[in-house]
Design a protein around this motif. Structure first.
Motif, mmCIF file in Angstrom:
data_model
loop_
_atom_site.group_PDB
_atom_site.id
_atom_site.type_symbol
_atom_site.label_atom_id
_atom_site.label_comp_id
_atom_site.label_asym_id
_atom_site.label_seq_id
_atom_site.Cartn_x
_atom_site.Cartn_y
_atom_site.Cartn_z
ATOM 1 N N VAL A 75 0.857 -1.188 0.000
ATOM 2 C CA VAL A 75 0.000 0.000 0.000
ATOM 3 C C VAL A 75 0.896 1.242 0.000
ATOM 4 O O VAL A 75 2.125 1.124 0.064
ATOM 5 N N PRO A 76 0.337 2.468 -0.067
ATOM 6 C CA PRO A 76 1.188 3.660 -0.011
ATOM 7 C C PRO A 76 2.091 3.693 1.218
ATOM 8 O O PRO A 76 1.773 3.142 2.279
ATOM 9 N N HIS A 77 3.230 4.381 1.066
ATOM 10 C CA HIS A 77 4.318 4.330 2.042
ATOM 11 C C HIS A 77 3.909 4.625 3.480
ATOM 12 O O HIS A 77 4.344 3.950 4.413
ATOM 13 N N TYR A 78 3.109 5.651 3.679
ATOM 14 C CA TYR A 78 2.766 6.049 5.042
ATOM 15 C C TYR A 78 2.048 4.945 5.816
ATOM 16 O O TYR A 78 2.114 4.900 7.044
ATOM 17 N N ASP A 79 1.333 4.074 5.101
ATOM 18 C CA ASP A 79 0.543 3.046 5.772
ATOM 19 C C ASP A 79 1.337 1.783 6.107
ATOM 20 O O ASP A 79 0.836 0.914 6.826
ATOM 21 N N HIS A 80 2.567 1.648 5.596
ATOM 22 C CA HIS A 80 3.360 0.454 5.889
ATOM 23 C C HIS A 80 3.538 0.237 7.396
ATOM 24 O O HIS A 80 3.247 -0.864 7.894
ATOM 25 N N PRO A 81 4.022 1.250 8.148
ATOM 26 C CA PRO A 81 4.259 1.020 9.580
ATOM 27 C C PRO A 81 2.988 0.701 10.356
ATOM 28 O O PRO A 81 2.971 -0.223 11.180
ATOM 29 N N LYS A 82 1.922 1.461 10.094
ATOM 30 C CA LYS A 82 0.675 1.254 10.841
ATOM 31 C C LYS A 82 0.154 -0.162 10.653
ATOM 32 O O LYS A 82 -0.190 -0.846 11.626
ATOM 33 N N LEU A 83 0.107 -0.609 9.417
ATOM 34 C CA LEU A 83 -0.410 -1.956 9.140
ATOM 35 C C LEU A 83 0.522 -3.041 9.666
ATOM 36 O O LEU A 83 0.070 -4.068 10.173
ATOM 37 N N ALA A 84 1.835 -2.817 9.533
ATOM 38 C CA ALA A 84 2.788 -3.811 10.044
ATOM 39 C C ALA A 84 2.632 -3.985 11.547
ATOM 40 O O ALA A 84 2.616 -5.122 12.056
ATOM 41 N N ILE A 85 2.498 -2.891 12.267
ATOM 42 C CA ILE A 85 2.367 -2.971 13.726
ATOM 43 C C ILE A 85 1.064 -3.653 14.114
ATOM 44 O O ILE A 85 1.013 -4.424 15.091
ATOM 45 N N GLU A 86 -0.014 -3.422 13.353
ATOM 46 C CA GLU A 86 -1.269 -4.135 13.610
ATOM 47 C C GLU A 86 -1.071 -5.642 13.418
ATOM 48 O O GLU A 86 -1.638 -6.452 14.157
ATOM 49 N N CYS A 87 -0.282 -6.008 12.417
ATOM 50 C CA CYS A 87 0.041 -7.430 12.214
ATOM 51 C C CYS A 87 0.813 -7.984 13.398
ATOM 52 O O CYS A 87 0.499 -9.072 13.927
ATOM 53 N N PHE A 88 1.837 -7.264 13.824
ATOM 54 C CA PHE A 88 2.689 -7.741 14.910
ATOM 55 C C PHE A 88 1.887 -7.936 16.195
ATOM 56 O O PHE A 88 2.130 -8.871 16.957
ATOM 57 N N LYS A 89 0.920 -7.043 16.445
ATOM 58 C CA LYS A 89 0.074 -7.171 17.642
ATOM 59 C C LYS A 89 -0.656 -8.502 17.653
ATOM 60 O O LYS A 89 -0.997 -9.034 18.717
ATOM 61 N N ARG A 90 -0.919 -9.053 16.470
ATOM 62 C CA ARG A 90 -1.676 -10.295 16.341
ATOM 63 C C ARG A 90 -0.772 -11.500 16.091
ATOM 64 O O ARG A 90 -1.263 -12.593 15.788
ATOM 65 N N GLY A 91 0.547 -11.290 16.182
ATOM 66 C CA GLY A 91 1.480 -12.393 15.970
ATOM 67 C C GLY A 91 1.599 -12.803 14.518
ATOM 68 O O GLY A 91 1.962 -13.951 14.214
ATOM 69 N N ILE A 92 1.312 -11.882 13.598
ATOM 70 C CA ILE A 92 1.364 -12.166 12.168
ATOM 71 C C ILE A 92 2.696 -11.687 11.598
ATOM 72 O O ILE A 92 3.112 -10.549 11.845
ATOM 73 N N HIS A 93 3.380 -12.533 10.847
ATOM 74 C CA HIS A 93 4.637 -12.186 10.198
ATOM 75 C C HIS A 93 4.370 -11.175 9.067
ATOM 76 O O HIS A 93 3.291 -11.176 8.473
ATOM 77 N N VAL A 94 5.387 -10.364 8.750
ATOM 78 C CA VAL A 94 5.185 -9.289 7.768
ATOM 79 C C VAL A 94 6.308 -9.228 6.744
ATOM 80 O O VAL A 94 7.500 -9.265 7.091
ATOM 81 N N MET A 95 5.910 -9.130 5.484
ATOM 82 C CA MET A 95 6.800 -8.717 4.400
ATOM 83 C C MET A 95 6.207 -7.434 3.837
ATOM 84 O O MET A 95 5.044 -7.417 3.431
ATOM 85 N N THR A 96 6.980 -6.358 3.843
ATOM 86 C CA THR A 96 6.475 -5.088 3.338
ATOM 87 C C THR A 96 7.219 -4.648 2.094
ATOM 88 O O THR A 96 8.411 -4.938 1.936
ATOM 89 N N GLU A 97 6.513 -3.984 1.213
ATOM 90 C CA GLU A 97 7.163 -3.358 0.077
ATOM 91 C C GLU A 97 8.062 -2.232 0.576
ATOM 92 O O GLU A 97 7.914 -1.731 1.686
ATOM 93 N N LYS A 98 8.996 -1.821 -0.289
ATOM 94 C CA LYS A 98 9.879 -0.722 0.072
ATOM 95 C C LYS A 98 9.185 0.613 -0.203
ATOM 96 O O LYS A 98 8.267 0.667 -1.023
ATOM 97 N N PRO A 99 9.592 1.693 0.488
ATOM 98 C CA PRO A 99 10.427 1.691 1.689
ATOM 99 C C PRO A 99 9.605 1.218 2.886
ATOM 100 O O PRO A 99 8.374 1.193 2.824
ATOM 101 N N ALA A 100 10.299 0.858 3.962
ATOM 102 C CA ALA A 100 9.579 0.359 5.136
ATOM 103 C C ALA A 100 8.625 1.403 5.691
ATOM 104 O O ALA A 100 7.565 1.078 6.218
ATOM 105 N N GLY A 101 8.991 2.660 5.569
ATOM 106 C CA GLY A 101 8.160 3.767 6.017
ATOM 107 C C GLY A 101 8.678 5.046 5.409
ATOM 108 O O GLY A 101 9.561 5.018 4.541
#
Length: 390
Positions: A75-101
């Motif tokens: 998704v667009p860059h700004y949303d990478h961190p927010k969505l990744a952290i929501e995943c981590f809260k649920r124990g979900i592994h993450v692969m993100t497109e670049k840049p990380a944020g």
């Protein structure tokens, strides 16, 4: 578990490209069980590609569904961190497109959250799988090139038309992307710079806004980096030059590397240049060297990164591009922005408060008036579009 259940967030060019790749069997240890997007038309197209996966118009509903073990964020860059952290809260592994944020504080928080959740966090730096870049890293990091002296990378073949920038109101804006060529096209190059040559300690940069296009972010950049041992780096990139160049030259006390036209050229000095300099009695001697050339077919790096991600989850393999290293390339670009905005040298680690203050001011003052136009897309496959352009 012998396969990971993957959910894809964002079904635009990148997300749908990854979906097609997985459906072709290029990532045999991954099965797509869900995908999410806020645009219904994109969900419909994704369902045609993978009818067995469940479609969600809300990413968090997908994360709560119990259908996925890992998420791919596209998704667009700004949303990478927010969505990744929501995943981590649920124990979900993450692969993100670049840049990380967009800024380093975000990425530090992502890594802290991933560590606390004990999950895998990777970044889609697919160009690390290119054997030519990997060979350059091996030569430099093993000491075969001697003490580092200089890196010069001219990568000006990121050409984009005005129609490209007009294709989305979010494109080439501080609010939408968080920057221009440094945040959109160059993250792979900035990552490879530090992956091969190491991190500089300070940056002086000139980021020119709208030099070749009607945009409010930079489309032409020159960066000068300094290293603790006295080595230097120069990085030049733009989206407004044609045909452009892609030449990476790395010098050390034991020789030189040139990466250009799909080749790695290696001049190996028979004696360390520093020894020659201070021991030779001839003032005009030219140090002798041997020459080698290295070529290799470039693989499709996206499936390789995804396969490595699956292996890391299932078998504990080391990630090719772990989330911690997303901080490195972003530190360079953030420092480049700070240097350009303040017309001064910027240290690394970057002053996060200064960066965020300037970015916030730019976002607040930005007026997005451009009309979104429909543009034709080339018929290139994802694997071709994101291969290294020599």
């Amino acid at each position: 578990m012998n396969k990971i259940r993957l959910g894809i967030i964002g079904m635009g060019n990148m997300g749908s490209g990854h979906l097609r790749s997985i459906m072709k069997g290029e990532s045999p240890r991954i099965t797509v069980t869900a995908f999410a997007d806020i645009v219904c038309e994109k969900l419909d197209k994704a369902s045609e590609i993978c009818p067995s996966a469940k479609a969600f118009d809300n990413a968090e509903e997908m994360l709560d569904s119990g259908l996925i073990d890992a998420a791919l964020i596209a998704v667009p860059h700004y949303d990478h961190p927010k969505l990744a952290i929501e995943c981590f809260k649920r124990g979900i592994h993450v692969m993100t497109e670049k840049p990380a944020g967009v800024y380093t504080r975000q990425v530090r928080e992502m890594n802290e959250a991933a560590k606390a959740a004990n999950v895998k966090f990777g970044i889609m730096f697919n160009q690390r799988t290119n054997p030519i870049y990997a060979k350059a890293r091996e030569i430099v990091r093993s000491g075969q090139l001697g003490e580092r002296k200089r890196l010069v990378w001219i990568v000006t073949n990121w050409y984009r038309t005005q129609a490209y920038y007009d294709s989305g109101s979010w494109r080439a804006t501080w609010n939408g992307e968080g920057g221009g060529v440094l945040l959109n096209q160059a993250p792979h190059n900035l990552d490879l710079w530090q992956w091969i040559f190491g991190m500089p300690v300070s940056i002086r940069a000139f980021c020119t806004v709208g030099k070749y296009h009607n945009i409010g972010v930079e489309d032409d950049v020159t960066i000068y980096g300094e290293y603790e041992n006295g080595a230097t780096a120069v990085f030049i990139s733009t989206t407004g030059e044609a045909p452009g160049s892609n030449r990476l030259e790395i010098s050390g006390t034991k020789g030189k590397l040139v990466l250009e036209d799909g080749k790695l050229k290696w001049w190996k000095l028979k004696e360390d240049e520093r020894v020659t300099c201070f021991n030779c009695k001839d003032g005009f001697v030219w140090p002798e060297s041997d020459y080698e050339e290295f070529t290799a077919e470039e693989p499709d790096g996206h499936p390789l990164i995804l396969n490595n991600f699956a292996d890391a989850i299932l078998d504990g393999a080391e990630l090719i591009a772990p989330g911690e290293e997303g901080l490195s390339s972003l530190s360079i670009s953030n420092a480049a922005y700070v240097s350009s905005w303040t017309d001064s040298k910027a240290d690394i680690p970057v002053d996060e408060d200064t960066f965020e203050k300037h970015l916030s001011e730019l976002c607040h003052s930005e007026k997005i008036e451009k009309k979104t136009v429909q543009v034709s897309e080339s018929a290139e496959k994802l694997s071709e579009r994101w291969k290294v352009r020599w």
